[in-house]
Design a protein around this motif. Structure first.
Motif, PDB file in Angstrom:
ATOM      1  N   GLN A 120       0.628  -1.244   0.005  1.00 16.15           N
ATOM      2  CA  GLN A 120      -0.024  -0.043   0.063  1.00 16.15           C
ATOM      3  C   GLN A 120       0.794   1.185   0.069  1.00 16.15           C
ATOM      4  OE1 GLN A 120      -2.552  -0.339   3.385  1.00 16.15           O
ATOM      5  NE2 GLN A 120      -3.522  -1.820   2.554  1.00 16.15           N
ATOM      6  N   LEU A 121       2.152   1.140   0.159  1.00 16.73           N
ATOM      7  CA  LEU A 121       3.015   2.287   0.255  1.00 16.73           C
ATOM      8  C   LEU A 121       2.935   3.161  -1.088  1.00 16.73           C
ATOM      9  CD1 LEU A 121       5.099   3.505   2.368  1.00 16.73           C
ATOM     10  CD2 LEU A 121       6.878   2.154   1.143  1.00 16.73           C
ATOM     11  N   VAL A 122       2.651   2.338  -1.908  1.00 20.96           N
ATOM     12  CA  VAL A 122       2.467   3.135  -3.423  1.00 20.96           C
ATOM     13  C   VAL A 122       1.373   3.939  -3.511  1.00 20.96           C
ATOM     14  CG1 VAL A 122       1.365   1.192  -4.624  1.00 20.96           C
ATOM     15  CG2 VAL A 122       3.097   2.548  -5.782  1.00 20.96           C
ATOM     16  N   LEU A 123       0.442   3.722  -2.571  1.00 23.18           N
ATOM     17  CA  LEU A 123      -1.009   4.324  -3.101  1.00 23.18           C
ATOM     18  C   LEU A 123      -0.859   5.705  -2.473  1.00 23.18           C
ATOM     19  CD1 LEU A 123      -3.524   1.593  -1.436  1.00 23.18           C
ATOM     20  CD2 LEU A 123      -2.941   2.159  -3.746  1.00 23.18           C
TER      21      LEU A 123
ATOM     22  N   VAL B  54      -9.245  12.103  -1.044  1.00 21.63           N
ATOM     23  CA  VAL B  54      -8.305  11.486  -1.497  1.00 21.63           C
ATOM     24  C   VAL B  54      -6.808  11.509  -0.510  1.00 21.63           C
ATOM     25  CG1 VAL B  54      -6.308  11.100  -3.091  1.00 21.63           C
ATOM     26  CG2 VAL B  54      -8.664  11.015  -3.829  1.00 21.63           C
ATOM     27  N   LEU B  55      -7.108  12.988  -0.197  1.00 15.31           N
ATOM     28  CA  LEU B  55      -5.780  13.264   0.798  1.00 15.31           C
ATOM     29  C   LEU B  55      -6.002  12.343   2.408  1.00 15.31           C
ATOM     30  CD1 LEU B  55      -5.286  17.021   0.418  1.00 15.31           C
ATOM     31  CD2 LEU B  55      -3.842  14.948  -0.475  1.00 15.31           C
ATOM     32  N   ILE B  56      -7.474  12.399   2.732  1.00 18.40           N
ATOM     33  CA  ILE B  56      -7.605  11.864   3.738  1.00 18.40           C
ATOM     34  C   ILE B  56      -7.321  10.246   3.564  1.00 18.40           C
ATOM     35  CG2 ILE B  56      -9.421  11.066   5.471  1.00 18.40           C
ATOM     36  CD1 ILE B  56     -10.689  13.600   4.722  1.00 18.40           C
ATOM     37  N   LEU B  57      -7.648   9.603   2.643  1.00 13.88           N
ATOM     38  CA  LEU B  57      -7.204   8.162   2.401  1.00 13.88           C
ATOM     39  C   LEU B  57      -5.932   7.843   2.403  1.00 13.88           C
ATOM     40  CD1 LEU B  57      -9.115   5.625   1.692  1.00 13.88           C
ATOM     41  CD2 LEU B  57      -8.400   6.294  -0.644  1.00 13.88           C
ATOM     42  N   CYS B  58      -4.989   8.801   1.908  1.00 15.82           N
ATOM     43  CA  CYS B  58      -3.597   8.762   1.800  1.00 15.82           C
ATOM     44  C   CYS B  58      -2.917   8.901   3.161  1.00 15.82           C
ATOM     45  CB  CYS B  58      -2.970   9.636   1.021  1.00 15.82           C
ATOM     46  SG  CYS B  58      -3.009   9.657  -0.764  1.00 15.82           S
ATOM     47  N   ALA B  59      -3.677   9.870   3.848  1.00 18.05           N
ATOM     48  CA  ALA B  59      -3.083   9.945   5.386  1.00 18.05           C
ATOM     49  C   ALA B  59      -3.269   8.849   5.922  1.00 18.05           C
ATOM     50  CB  ALA B  59      -3.628  11.026   5.911  1.00 18.05           C
ATOM     51  N   TRP B  60      -4.527   8.317   5.910  1.00 17.45           N
ATOM     52  CA  TRP B  60      -4.931   7.147   6.632  1.00 17.45           C
ATOM     53  C   TRP B  60      -3.981   5.953   6.300  1.00 17.45           C
ATOM     54  CZ3 TRP B  60      -7.217   2.362   5.780  1.00 17.45           C
ATOM     55  CH2 TRP B  60      -7.760   1.659   7.002  1.00 17.45           C
ATOM     56  N   ILE B  61      -3.587   5.892   5.122  1.00 17.13           N
ATOM     57  CA  ILE B  61      -2.953   4.400   4.625  1.00 17.13           C
ATOM     58  C   ILE B  61      -1.503   4.693   5.198  1.00 17.13           C
ATOM     59  CG2 ILE B  61      -1.940   3.703   2.871  1.00 17.13           C
ATOM     60  CD1 ILE B  61      -4.468   4.350   1.125  1.00 17.13           C
TER      61      ILE B  61
END
Lengths: 244, 293, 516, 622
Positions: free
Chosen positions: C17-20, C50-57
């Motif tokens: 998921q690091l790539v996400l 998207v940003l929230i998702l990235c941060a969460w990931i």
């Protein structure tokens, strides 16, 4: 030397008395003080006119007043004698009266030169006060135009003798007949005339109040007198005042 | 305890005589006769015997009280023959500062007179004080340093130990000269009497002083003359072995500035400062330099 | 490597998921324009989502994988050949910071610092297009900077760097004013210059070593790059990557751009992008160029940056420009700190950099409304008391007043310099101390002005900007209170960052260990 | 929890409570109570006579340990600090605070600032190592800045100037600490102390320059004195009193730590200033002496009462350092004792001046006069204060100054002695101007209805005045603290008695001196009131004016350019050299700033294009 010219007054003239107290010790003390007063005279020479020119010779090495205990002084507060040396214009008179009132009693006025006696050569002038003793009590007049130092010294010696005998208390006259002198002053200077010194209050304070201290003229004075009371020191803390 | 009463009394009497001497010297220099013997006393009695007097308020009165009282206290710090008073408790530095109390009192009293002539006089007097106190403290320092003590008793003892040779004036002639110079200014005599200046600021501080106020100042003057003379005697002339020598010394010391005074007109304030900071101060420092090296 | 440790599948998937965080914003950015045609609301919501998702990931990854560094080979190609993502604590920290800060400073409706009460611009359609373009650019920037944080390969770094540059050009020019365009042009020219140099540097590296993988470069560096050519390569790359990191001679774009760009964009550029560029330089320094010349070069340029920036700020006439100059100075300190090397240097650098990330972003957040001249700020405390108070807090921390974090960061730098104690270090130390006094002078001149009486103060802050700043202020205060744990975390991060052998071992787990 | 922890916690609690409830009317009184509690807690620590009290809080950052403890020196300074806080809070608690609120200021901010000052000073005084010293130092600086800046307007400008000075000083200190750190590898007192002896003279000079210079900024030692007067004078009333009483003394505290506790007078005496016959000790003593003289004579020129006093505050600091540099028992005791006597004096003086400002709205010495008739108690406070400030008997200030003089005589330092006296004389001149222009002379018409200061402001003032007098009469108890401090610093303790100093070569007994002075005043009063005749108070316009008639609308008062004659001579000596220096420094920074700005403005993109092209060419040819 001329006699003091007394002008008619509305009230009685107080007889001049050498005040003797019954207590012999107090008497001695009074004598001592009077002697000291006669032997130590500080003069304020109000040099209004030509007579002043004769004073330096009487003070300096030739006649040397200091051997009599007489010294010149500068401010009225320090002085005992007010020397008015020459003609007195109306404008000058105001200052002379102011100065006279600022002096501490016992105080003596000496009019030098004829001009102070009757106006002298200015007797026709509209702008000159003729008789000094209309406006303030004069102890000694030394007439002449001008009197020589010998005459001045002779006059001073007579004053000293008067003081020693306790006769020179015309300064009390000013308090006791203030209405009279003020009347003359007002006639010359107008109704609104006022000096910074509260003579009436002083007369009351020192027990020099006489029957003629107040009169019609002082009543006129009181109508437009600005307050003259001293600024007394007041501890005026609001909180404490409120509680009271 | 009785000393503490006698010392001010003696100071006052000596002071009266000094005032007379001063006026007589002045008169003689001007080829006059001068005042009679008790003239200073008559003046003081007359002034206190005034019947109406103007006060400008409580501080005006307290100022005079402080002026007299400060000197009454200060003279007890100066040992007389046979009397040490409080000299042990105070010492030289305390004495110098005690002698400022009367000036402060006078300054306060004059201030309340609300007369600018008086204020100008005080401003000039304080400036003069700034001027003469500097050579004065140099002298005081020199003496205290030389005798290793600020106690006047010890200083006198050290001076009296070997006769004239151990007197301050013999050991420290430069300082003695500076001290004399400073004393002239300290007494406010010509040429340093700008703060009185009768003709222009109407005797400055004394302008509103009449009656007992002026009388108080006359008393203060007696003390002042005495204090100056006595201080100089104690510092440089070995104090008094006995009353006779003490009186001779004290009068002789005061006679010097008196005699000089009547020969001069006066300096302006800034010139007073310039002169006093230049000559007596420099001479005093030189004197100290000689002492230390 | 993780797979070698025979971890469960699930776990591998998660590492993948690091790539996400890189890919998702990139996708979203490309989707943005078409989506805006379909639905404005959807487009507007897409970016933050998207940003929230990235941060969460990223946060998930960090929490679950712990502190140990790991790598991700894109497409499964083994390191020297394939594209590699490298994630240690610091990289993840920055990868997390990128979406978070982008979210905090999401341009939104008020970009350009227009007044809150402004009516919507006339043409709806044009406005919507503009918004979409802007959002896309921000997402692009996010993708690029995340890539910078994670990439383990020099060429990728370069690509992401260029991508970030392109995105920022667009963002800066967005307001469309003449001033912004001139500034952008300037930025563009300098960036181009820098890119060329960086590319040249990379070319030299490749000529010398034949690889662009950082791990492999690290392995080869001691033999092949510890020479004048290596140093020259470093110099070229330093200058190149230094453009975004506000390194001394190539930072002349900074004041103009920050003064012209929307304040939130400035906040992102000054706070975030510059730090990522710094991270790149630090990676190079630690892994490939351990020779003292490199560090010295960094030190000298850093000191020059400190001096020029802070002194220039003393005369700055408007608020954003002052912040811009101050930012140059602060980054100078960052470079100085990293040049010290060793654990303390890295710790100091990280501390100063993170501190600056928080403080300067927050200050630019305040500049959304305070975008005018400093004169105009008189009396602003009356309309915006919280804003003024925050400014004072940030200023205090920025100049380094104990016990705020800024002090400890600066103290660490100074102790580090003192410990090494060469004449150059002492000079740097003195320069930093000197300019700190200058800094205090100009910052508090503004603070005093804020509290002056003024009948006509500037308008109030919008609630959102103030909220963001307050949040960052709270972080600052929290860091003050929890100084100990923060210091521990940073210390661990610094240790990891400086662990060259560890990096190599992570990238080439088996055979390298034996070799070294 | 040690007793020190309690103290600091209560101090922090004060700050917190002021933050929460500072808006309320009760806050002022609450603060007074809290300061009183702090005072009691301080008394309970027993740090003065017993062992140093340590705090249970320790921190370590970067392997640097920080801890806090109180010894006699800390106790002494803390006592003055809390006492000043107590009196100033009391002064502020009532009417002053209400007026302050009405004028549109925030009393909360003021109370917070005051509490923050006390707290940070307590922290500084407790520092147990150099790092905590530095942190305390910075905290104190910023707390002072807060207190100075709350006034706004000119206060803000003054505070900013202070800030630049203080912060630059702080940075110099940090640099000095780094020097120590590199040399000794530690910032712990004990360890540093053991290794300081190994430093070379050059390093010690550098230390003196950096750390001593930094500390000197706070104390306003020359040449760093320019900021202080305006900053202290423009601070709101009680804040100004507080700062004047103690704030600058934090610099002295730190200097004592550096010069006396760490380096030691002996080391300073041994260090020669190259190319002169001075030792480092002489040099510092001379700086102190110049600090006495120059600011005092600047004070002489002021015509704002607040500025006048603030300038004196700088000058008086010089006496303290001078006494300490003399270094013998009496001298160092005098220097330390002066911290206390000067603290109570300056607080009382500034309170009196601000009471006048409260009533009349101005501190301009040319616009006041004659207020003794309306504010006699305030006058009394100011009178006691100026006598003490000028160092005349019988007030507290005399004792401490006497000790300084005595030590200078004993050690044979004539020039320093003269310098000290020159300062004292200047002080006498300017404080007379102060009291004359405010309280003496003529009362202006607009001040005829002025009332005495409100009770809430008057009581602390009178309390301080009483203290000034009592300490002057019986300096013994206070000297016992000083002796304890000296013992803790390793200096010879002063041989004190209840009334003063015991010295076979000339001591001082204030009990006798004050006794005889009072007796003298009694005699004077007897002569004056007993022998003199009656007198009558007259109106101020009944006054000699050469026969002129005075009116109330014309000012008959001498106040402007009060020492005209003196200024005629020394006026041209005021060259403003330090101002010039400051301006030159500012101009240098401005110039550098312009250059740097120019770099960023004019570094053309075209240049970069050119550079790129060249680089590419070079690369291709390579």
């Amino acid at each position: 030397m001329t006699e003091l010219i007394k002008t008619p007054r509305t009230g009685e003239t107080l007889p001049v008395k050498a005040g003797k107290r019954t207590n012999p010790l107090a008497n001695v003390f009074d004598e001592l003080v009077r002697f000291a007063q006669s032997r130590s005279l500080f003069m304020l020479h109000y040099c209004t006119g030509c007579g002043a020119i004769e004073l330096p010779p009487s003070m300096t090495s030739r006649f040397d007043m200091e051997r009599l205990g007489i010294q010149p002084m500068v401010s009225p507060r320090q002085a005992d004698i007010l020397l008015v040396t020459g003609y007195v214009s109306v404008k000058t008179l105001k200052r002379i009266i102011l100065t006279y009132e600022q002096m501490g009693s016992p105080k003596y006025v000496i009019g030098i030169c004829s001009c102070t006696v009757n106006g002298g050569m200015y007797w026709q002038s509209y702008a000159t006060a003729k008789k000094l003793n209309d406006y303030m009590p004069v102890d000694i007049y030394i007439a002449g135009c001008m009197p020589r130092p010998e005459a001045v010294i002779a006059g001073l010696r007579e004053l000293m003798e008067n003081i020693r005998q306790g006769k020179a208390d015309s300064w009390k006259d000013y308090y006791r007949h203030y209405d009279h002198y003020l009347g003359h002053q007002q006639r010359l200077f107008g109704e609104t005339w006022q000096t910074p010194t509260d003579v009436i209050a002083e007369a009351r304070h020192y027990g020099l109040f006489g029957p003629d201290t107040l009169g019609t003229h002082t009543a006129l004075l009181e109508q437009h007198q600005r307050p003259l009371e001293a600024l007394e020191m007041k501890v005026d803390i609001p909180e404490l005042m409120a509680r009271r | 305890m009785i000393e503490l009463i006698l010392m001010p009394l003696a100071a006052f009497v000596i002071g009266l005589a000094m005032v007379l001497m001063m006026r007589r010297i002045g008169a003689r220099l001007q080829r006059r006769v001068g005042p009679p013997l008790l003239q200073p006393l008559w003046d003081i009695i007359k002034l206190h015997g005034k019947e109406t007097q103007t006060s400008h308020g409580l501080i005006h009165e307290l100022g005079i009280v402080m002026a007299i009282g400060g000197f009454v206290a200060a003279v007890t710090l100066m040992p007389l023959p046979g009397m040490n008073g409080l000299a042990e408790q105070g010492g030289l530095i305390a004495l110098v500062y005690m002698m400022m109390i009367p000036s402060l009192g006078l300054a306060l009293g004059v201030g309340q007179c609300a007369n600018p002539n008086g204020s100008i006089g005080i401003s000039r007097a304080l400036t003069a004080m700034l001027a003469y106190d500097i050579p004065m403290v140099i002298v005081v320092f020199g003496v205290a340093f030389f005798y290793g003590s600020t106690s006047l008793v010890q200083i006198i003892d050290a001076q009296q130990a070997g006769g004239f040779a151990t007197w301050g004036i013999a050991e420290m002639p430069l300082l003695a000269f500076a001290g004399l110079f400073a004393m002239q200014a300290m007494l406010g005599k010509q040429p340093f009497e700008i703060y009185v200046a009768p003709a222009e600021i109407a005797t400055g501080p004394m302008v509103e002083m009449g009656g007992k106020f002026l009388g108080g100042l006359f008393i203060m003057q007696c003390f002042q003359l005495y204090a100056a003379g006595a201080l100089y005697t104690l510092l440089f002339l070995g104090g008094g072995e006995n009353w006779l020598t003490f009186l001779i010394k004290v009068f002789a010391v005061v006679a010097i500035p008196m005699s000089i005074a009547f020969l001069f007109p006066r300096y302006r304030t800034e010139d007073v400062v310039r002169l006093v900071w230049k000559w007596p101060a420099m001479i005093g420092l030189l004197g100290i330099a000689f002492l230390m090296y | 490597m993780i797979s070698d440790l025979a971890v469960p599948n699930l776990f591998v998937a998660q590492a993948g998921q690091l790539v996400l965080p890189v890919v998702l914003p990139l996708l979203a950015a490309f989707l943005m324009q078409p989506l805006a045609r379909v639905s404005t609301a959807l487009a507007r919501g897409l970016g933050p989502l998207v940003l929230i998702l990235c941060a969460w990931i990223t946060a998930q990854l960090w929490i679950q994988l712990g502190d140990a560094p790991f790598t991700l080979a894109i497409g499964g190609f083994a390191p020297p050949l394939g594209i590699l993502f490298y994630a240690d604590g610091i990289a993840l920290l920055f990868a997390l910071a990128v979406p978070v800060f982008a979210l905090l400073f999401w341009p939104g409706s008020e970009s350009g610092g227009g007044a809150g009460a402004d009516s919507r611009p006339g043409s709806d359609q044009a406005d919507r297009d503009q918004a979409a373009r802007r959002d896309a650019l921000v997402l692009l920037l996010v993708a690029a900077t995340t890539g910078l944080a994670l990439s383990g390969d020099l060429f990728n770094l370069y690509v992401f760097y260029e991508l970030a540059a392109v995105a920022s050009f667009g963002l800066v020019a967005l307001s469309g004013t003449g001033r912004a365009q001139v500034a952008t042009f300037r930025y563009l020219m300098i960036s181009a210059f820098g890119s060329v140099l960086a590319l040249a540097g990379i070319a030299i590296l490749y000529m010398q070593t034949g690889t662009l993988n950082l791990g492999q470069l690290a392995q080869l560096a001691p033999e092949t790059l510890n020479n004048p050519i290596g140093s020259a390569a470093f110099a070229l790359m330093l200058i190149g990557f230094g453009v975004k990191a506000e390194l001394f001679p190539v930072n002349t774009w900074v004041p103009e751009v920050y003064a012209g760009a929307p304040a939130r964009v400035s906040a992102l550029l000054a706070g975030l992008v510059s730090k990522l560029a710094v991270l790149v330089i630090v990676r190079l320094l630690v892994l490939i160029f351990p020779q003292p010349e490199a560090a010295q070069m960094l030190l000298v340029l850093g000191v020059l940056g400190v001096l020029t920036g802070e002194f220039a700020a003393w005369r700055a006439k408007d608020f954003p420009r002052m912040l811009a100059f101050s930012s140059i100075g602060q980054l100078g300190i960052v470079f100085v700190a990293f040049s010290i090397g060793g654990e303390i240097g890295l710790l100091a650098g990280l501390a100063v950099a993170l501190h600056h990330l928080i403080v300067k972003s927050a200050l630019f957040g305040l500049a959304v409304r305070w975008n005018g001249s400093l004169e105009a700020l008189a009396g602003a405390a009356r309309t915006s008391p919280l804003g003024a108070a925050l400014f004072v807090l940030f200023a205090l921390s920025l100049v380094g007043v104990p016990p705020l974090p800024g002090f400890w960061a600066k103290l660490t730098v100074i102790v580090g310099l003192a410990e090494r104690g060469t004449p150059l270090d002492i000079t740097a130390l003195m320069s930093i101390l000197l300019v700190t006094a200058v800094e205090a002078s100009y910052l508090f001149r503004v603070a005093i002005r804020l509290y002056q009486d003024n009948p006509d103060p500037v308008a109030r802050h919008a609630r959102r900007d103030l909220g963001v700043s307050a949040l960052l202020g709270a972080v600052l205060v929290a860091a003050t209170l929890g100084l100990r744990p923060v210091a521990d975390v940073l210390g661990a991060g610094a240790a990891q960052l400086g662990d060259r052998a560890g990096y190599i071992e992570t990238v080439f787990p088996s055979h390298v260990a034996g070799k070294d | 929890m040690t007793s020190l922890d309690h103290l600091v916690l209560v101090s922090a609690l004060t700050l917190a409570l002021m933050l929460l409830f500072g808006r309320m009317r009760i806050a002022g009184r609450l603060a007074v109570v809290l300061y009183a509690v702090q005072f009691l807690l301080l008394m309970q620590t027993g740090a003065l006579l017993g062992e140093p009290v340590a705090s249970s809080l320790t921190l370590s950052v970067l392997d640097l340990q920080m801890h806090w403890r109180y010894d006699a020196l800390s106790w002494f300074f803390a006592m003055i600090t809390i006492g000043a806080g107590f009196f100033c809070a009391w002064y502020a608690a009532g009417v002053w605070q209400e007026r302050y609120r009405e004028e549109g200021h925030s009393p909360r901010l003021f109370h917070v600032a005051l509490a923050a000052n006390v707290l940070t000073m307590l922290i500084l005084l407790g520092s147990g190592d150099l790092l905590s010293l530095f942190i305390g130092w910075e905290l104190v600086s910023w707390a002072s800045f807060l207190l100075m800046a709350v006034g706004g307007g000119p206060a803000g400008r003054a505070a900013l100037r202070y800030l630049v000075y203080a912060f630059s000083g702080g940075m110099a200190i940090l640099a000095g600490l780094m020097l120590i750190y590199t040399q000794t590898g530690s910032l712990d007192y004990a360890r540093v102390l053991s290794l300081l002896g190994e430093l070379s003279d050059g390093q010690v000079w550098l230390l003196l320059l950096l750390i001593g210079g930094g500390f000197a900024v706070k104390m306003g030692l020359l040449p760093f004195h320019l900021w202080q007067a305006a900053a202290y004078a423009e601070t709101p009333g009680p804040g100004s009193s507080f700062l004047g009483a103690i704030s600058a003394r934090m610099g002295l505290y730190a200097l004592i730590m550096l010069l006396v506790a760490m380096l030691g007078i002996g080391r300073l005496t041994a260090m020669e200033v190259p190319f002169t016959f001075l030792s480092a000790r002489d040099l510092i003593a001379w700086i102190a002496a110049l600090t006495v003289i120059i600011p005092t004579y600047i004070a002489l020129q002021q015509h704002d009462a607040r500025y006048l006093l603030a300038w004196h505050g700088i000058g008086q600091g010089g006496y303290m350092l001078l006494g300490l540099m003399v270094g013998n028992a009496v001298g160092s005791a005098g220097g330390l004792f002066h911290v206390f006597t000067y603290g109570i004096t300056q607080a009382a003086l500034l309170m009196a001046v601000f009471a006048v400002v409260h009533r009349t709205g101005t501190a301009d010495l040319n616009k006041l006069g004659g207020l003794v008739a309306r504010m006699p108690l305030t006058f009394l406070v100011l009178l006691f204060g100026i006598i003490s400030l000028a160092g005349l008997p019988p007030m507290a200030g005399f004792v401490s100054k006497w000790m300084v003089y005595r030590s200078l005589v004993a050690e044979g330092m004539p020039l320093l002695f003269v310098a000290a006296v020159v300062g004292t004389l200047g002080t006498i001149l300017s404080v007379y101007k102060l009291i004359h222009n405010i309280f003496l002379g003529q009362l202006r018409i607009e001040h005829e209805q002025v009332r005495e200061a409100p009770l809430s402001m008057l009581l602390p003032m009178l309390g301080l005045s009483t203290l000034i007098f009592l300490v002057g009469v019986t300096p013994g108890p206070a000297l016992s603290w000083v002796a304890a401090v000296q013992a803790s610093l390793g200096l010879p303790p002063v041989p004190y008695t209840l009334g003063g100093i015991e010295d076979p070569r000339g001591g001082l007994d204030m009990l006798w001196l004050v006794g005889i002075l009072m007796a003298g005043f009694g005699v004077g009063a007897l002569i004056f009131f007993g022998l003199g005749g009656r007198s009558k108070r007259v109106h101020q316009l009944d006054n000699y004016a050469g026969g002129h008639f005075l009116t109330a609308d014309v000012r008959y008062q001498y106040s402007d350019n009060f020492y005209a004659g003196l200024m005629h001579l020394i006026g041209p000596w005021y060259r403003g050299a330090f101002l010039w220096l400051e301006k030159a420094l500012t101009a240098t920074v401005a110039f550098l700033s312009a250059v740097m700005n120019g770099f960023y403005r004019y570094a053309q993109p075209a240049l970069f294009v050119l550079a790129t092209a060249v680089a590419l060419l070079a690369l291709t040819t390579a």
